[in-house]
Design a protein around this motif. Sequence first.
Motif, PDB file in Angstrom:
ATOM      1  N   VAL A  66       0.832  -1.197   0.000  1.00 16.80           N
ATOM      2  CA  VAL A  66       0.000   0.000   0.000  1.00 16.80           C
ATOM      3  C   VAL A  66       0.872   1.254   0.000  1.00 16.80           C
ATOM      4  N   PHE A  67       2.069   1.165   0.607  1.00 18.16           N
ATOM      5  CA  PHE A  67       2.922   2.337   0.763  1.00 18.16           C
ATOM      6  C   PHE A  67       4.180   2.306  -0.107  1.00 18.16           C
ATOM      7  N   ILE A  68       4.762   1.126  -0.297  1.00 16.66           N
ATOM      8  CA  ILE A  68       6.052   1.037  -0.993  1.00 16.66           C
ATOM      9  C   ILE A  68       6.020   1.615  -2.413  1.00 16.66           C
ATOM     10  N   PRO A  69       4.964   1.410  -3.210  1.00 17.00           N
ATOM     11  CA  PRO A  69       4.979   1.971  -4.570  1.00 17.00           C
ATOM     12  C   PRO A  69       4.884   3.488  -4.609  1.00 17.00           C
ATOM     13  N   GLY A  70       4.712   4.139  -3.460  1.00 16.30           N
ATOM     14  CA  GLY A  70       4.483   5.576  -3.440  1.00 16.30           C
ATOM     15  C   GLY A  70       5.550   6.382  -4.141  1.00 16.30           C
ATOM     16  N   LEU A  71       6.795   5.959  -4.064  1.00 17.50           N
ATOM     17  CA  LEU A  71       7.898   6.697  -4.682  1.00 17.50           C
ATOM     18  C   LEU A  71       7.727   6.767  -6.192  1.00 17.50           C
ATOM     19  N   VAL A  72       7.421   5.640  -6.815  1.00 17.08           N
ATOM     20  CA  VAL A  72       7.235   5.603  -8.273  1.00 17.08           C
ATOM     21  C   VAL A  72       5.906   6.241  -8.665  1.00 17.08           C
ATOM     22  N   VAL A  73       4.845   5.892  -7.932  1.00 19.13           N
ATOM     23  CA  VAL A  73       3.518   6.410  -8.270  1.00 19.13           C
ATOM     24  C   VAL A  73       3.460   7.923  -8.084  1.00 19.13           C
ATOM     25  N   GLY A  74       4.130   8.426  -7.042  1.00 22.64           N
ATOM     26  CA  GLY A  74       4.167   9.868  -6.834  1.00 22.64           C
ATOM     27  C   GLY A  74       4.808  10.587  -8.002  1.00 22.64           C
ATOM     28  N   ARG A  75       5.867  10.026  -8.546  1.00 22.67           N
ATOM     29  CA  ARG A  75       6.523  10.627  -9.722  1.00 22.67           C
ATOM     30  C   ARG A  75       5.596  10.587 -10.937  1.00 22.67           C
ATOM     31  N   ILE A  76       4.851   9.494 -11.082  1.00 25.21           N
ATOM     32  CA  ILE A  76       3.892   9.395 -12.182  1.00 25.21           C
ATOM     33  C   ILE A  76       2.823  10.479 -12.060  1.00 25.21           C
ATOM     34  N   PHE A  77       2.375  10.719 -10.824  1.00 26.90           N
ATOM     35  CA  PHE A  77       1.398  11.793 -10.597  1.00 26.90           C
ATOM     36  C   PHE A  77       1.978  13.146 -10.986  1.00 26.90           C
ATOM     37  N   ASP A  78       3.224  13.404 -10.597  1.00 28.64           N
ATOM     38  CA  ASP A  78       3.863  14.669 -10.944  1.00 28.64           C
ATOM     39  C   ASP A  78       4.002  14.845 -12.455  1.00 28.64           C
ATOM     40  N   MET A  79       4.096  13.746 -13.176  1.00 27.20           N
ATOM     41  CA  MET A  79       4.200  13.810 -14.636  1.00 27.20           C
ATOM     42  C   MET A  79       2.859  14.115 -15.296  1.00 27.20           C
ATOM     43  N   GLY A  80       1.779  14.114 -14.513  1.00 27.57           N
ATOM     44  CA  GLY A  80       0.472  14.495 -15.036  1.00 27.57           C
ATOM     45  C   GLY A  80      -0.497  13.358 -15.245  1.00 27.57           C
ATOM     46  N   TYR A  81      -0.119  12.125 -14.913  1.00 26.16           N
ATOM     47  CA  TYR A  81      -0.995  10.973 -15.131  1.00 26.16           C
ATOM     48  C   TYR A  81      -1.859  10.717 -13.904  1.00 26.16           C
ATOM     49  N   VAL A  82      -3.176  10.693 -14.086  1.00 23.51           N
ATOM     50  CA  VAL A  82      -4.113  10.421 -12.989  1.00 23.51           C
ATOM     51  C   VAL A  82      -5.109   9.333 -13.392  1.00 23.51           C
ATOM     52  N   LYS A  83      -5.855   9.577 -14.446  1.00 23.61           N
ATOM     53  CA  LYS A  83      -6.927   8.655 -14.841  1.00 23.61           C
ATOM     54  C   LYS A  83      -6.394   7.287 -15.257  1.00 23.61           C
ATOM     55  N   LEU A  84      -5.294   7.263 -16.000  1.00 17.96           N
ATOM     56  CA  LEU A  84      -4.765   5.989 -16.483  1.00 17.96           C
ATOM     57  C   LEU A  84      -4.333   5.081 -15.335  1.00 17.96           C
ATOM     58  N   PRO A  85      -3.457   5.540 -14.407  1.00 14.07           N
ATOM     59  CA  PRO A  85      -3.085   4.648 -13.301  1.00 14.07           C
ATOM     60  C   PRO A  85      -4.262   4.307 -12.398  1.00 14.07           C
ATOM     61  N   LEU A  86      -5.173   5.252 -12.173  1.00 14.29           N
ATOM     62  CA  LEU A  86      -6.346   4.945 -11.347  1.00 14.29           C
ATOM     63  C   LEU A  86      -7.218   3.887 -12.021  1.00 14.29           C
ATOM     64  N   GLY A  87      -7.421   4.008 -13.328  1.00 15.15           N
ATOM     65  CA  GLY A  87      -8.244   3.040 -14.038  1.00 15.15           C
ATOM     66  C   GLY A  87      -7.648   1.645 -14.031  1.00 15.15           C
ATOM     67  N   LEU A  88      -6.349   1.550 -14.339  1.00 17.86           N
ATOM     68  CA  LEU A  88      -5.690   0.243 -14.374  1.00 17.86           C
ATOM     69  C   LEU A  88      -5.649  -0.398 -12.991  1.00 17.86           C
ATOM     70  N   ALA A  89      -5.307   0.398 -11.976  1.00 23.87           N
ATOM     71  CA  ALA A  89      -5.220  -0.141 -10.610  1.00 23.87           C
ATOM     72  C   ALA A  89      -6.592  -0.541 -10.093  1.00 23.87           C
ATOM     73  N   SER A  90      -7.632   0.210 -10.427  1.00 23.70           N
ATOM     74  CA  SER A  90      -8.985  -0.136  -9.989  1.00 23.70           C
ATOM     75  C   SER A  90      -9.436  -1.454 -10.612  1.00 23.70           C
ATOM     76  N   ALA A  91      -9.136  -1.624 -11.886  1.00 25.71           N
ATOM     77  CA  ALA A  91      -9.482  -2.884 -12.557  1.00 25.71           C
ATOM     78  C   ALA A  91      -8.756  -4.063 -11.916  1.00 25.71           C
ATOM     79  N   LEU A  92      -7.469  -3.865 -11.587  1.00 22.30           N
ATOM     80  CA  LEU A  92      -6.702  -4.930 -10.943  1.00 22.30           C
ATOM     81  C   LEU A  92      -7.262  -5.245  -9.567  1.00 22.30           C
ATOM     82  N   LEU A  93      -7.643  -4.209  -8.803  1.00 18.77           N
ATOM     83  CA  LEU A  93      -8.163  -4.435  -7.450  1.00 18.77           C
ATOM     84  C   LEU A  93      -9.455  -5.245  -7.473  1.00 18.77           C
ATOM     85  N   VAL A  94     -10.375  -4.881  -8.346  1.00 16.13           N
ATOM     86  CA  VAL A  94     -11.649  -5.605  -8.426  1.00 16.13           C
ATOM     87  C   VAL A  94     -11.425  -7.034  -8.908  1.00 16.13           C
ATOM     88  N   THR A  95     -10.585  -7.192  -9.941  1.00 12.98           N
ATOM     89  CA  THR A  95     -10.301  -8.537 -10.465  1.00 12.98           C
ATOM     90  C   THR A  95      -9.663  -9.424  -9.405  1.00 12.98           C
TER      91      THR A  95
END
Length: 458
Positions: A122-151
Amino acid sequence: MAAELEQTEQAVYSSASSARTIPNDDPAYAIDEESKKTEAEDGEKDVAVEKVESAPVFDVGEFPDGGLRAWLVVLGCAAGTCATFGLVNAWGVFQAYYTTTILKGTSPSTIAWIGSIQYALVFIPGLVVGRIFDMGYVKLPLGLASALLVTATFLTAECKEYWQFLLCQGIAIGLACGTIFGILMGAPAHWFKRKLGRAFGVMALGSSIAGTVHPIIVKNLIQSVGFPWTLRVLGFIEIVLLAIQFATVERRLPPKAHTGPFLDFSVFKNVSFTLYTTSAFTAFLGLYTVLTYIDVNAVSIGINEDLAFYLLSIANACSAVGRIAGGLLADRAGPLNIMTPATLVAGVMTYVWPFANSVGGNIAVAIVYGASSGVFVSLLSTPIVRMGRMEDVGVRVGMCFTVMALSAVAGPPISGAINDATGGFKFTGIYAGSTVMAAVVFLMMTRMSLLGGLWGRC
């Protein structure tokens, strides 16, 4: 040019990264009132422009600090944290069920690795994911991660073997939750400044509600409809919560061009940030010990098992009060000024917890500890946001959370090992309480680093 200059001046905010102070609540102090009055003169214009160009930037544009769109973002963040921490906070119920049924014969410590890996991710990916957020990506990682969580949740309902649970519930759900959580932690800072504390407090209600309701739901559903349908019901709940999150959470500001390395460790050159990260790391070595073992300890001293089960839900419910109250107070007095005394109270209650030998005593500990620890957890990101530029907020938050994850995973097992070695929770409470108190010391050092002294809004 004068109109453009005035517009530029009002877009600049002070930064804590070089001034060693929490950013001012007013537009940039780099342009003084005298230069504003005389900006019609060319020479003064040039001086003002030079100051604007060289001033450290906290953000560009006015923060909405409210309004329907901003609060919808916070609502979406709360829905996301509820969905992610729902399964994570209910792990204790799964641990007990697996030990006595599906994975009977597998040692409890081996089964516990599923929950530990899930929680760490829950916490360890924060370093990479935080950088992805700074790059401007929100909907794509949220969509992919949400699909993975439900599956992964639906697949967990079909698991029969240990490795299957480890893969689906431990790794897949953990990674999905970590990706979602990493994106959500940066979003409120794009919409709030003066009211950032209360925004994070409302957002944190999601995890508090999850910690209160999900364990009860899981325990009762397993008894009434069985394990597979329990996971399917949770999956459908996640679909609703994640849909709300996906529809509402977004960035407000466009990303800034980044020419440095993908992972920028230079944030640790900021002494205040390093001290604060050390505080978070130290706190989580013991902060979740009470929440992890309060029901186990209660049963060991003779409290009815059904009542002991609800102590955790009581603590999480009171945590919701602490999260909201902490956010409101932080906006008035400063986050560190509220976090420090609240964490001190949490440390004291950690010391007291093993010596509470009655039902009333354990309920009192759950109430006070839940409220005080809720303040710390809800405001955890707020000081980090104010320690640098907005375009790097994801990296700073992610860096702190990644470091903190190491202690969050190690803390409860260390406490459990102390309990096994001593045959009780008294020394466990001493260990955990001491780590929380050490975190208080680092919080005070952080304040001194930011303010240059003991007093001030911070």
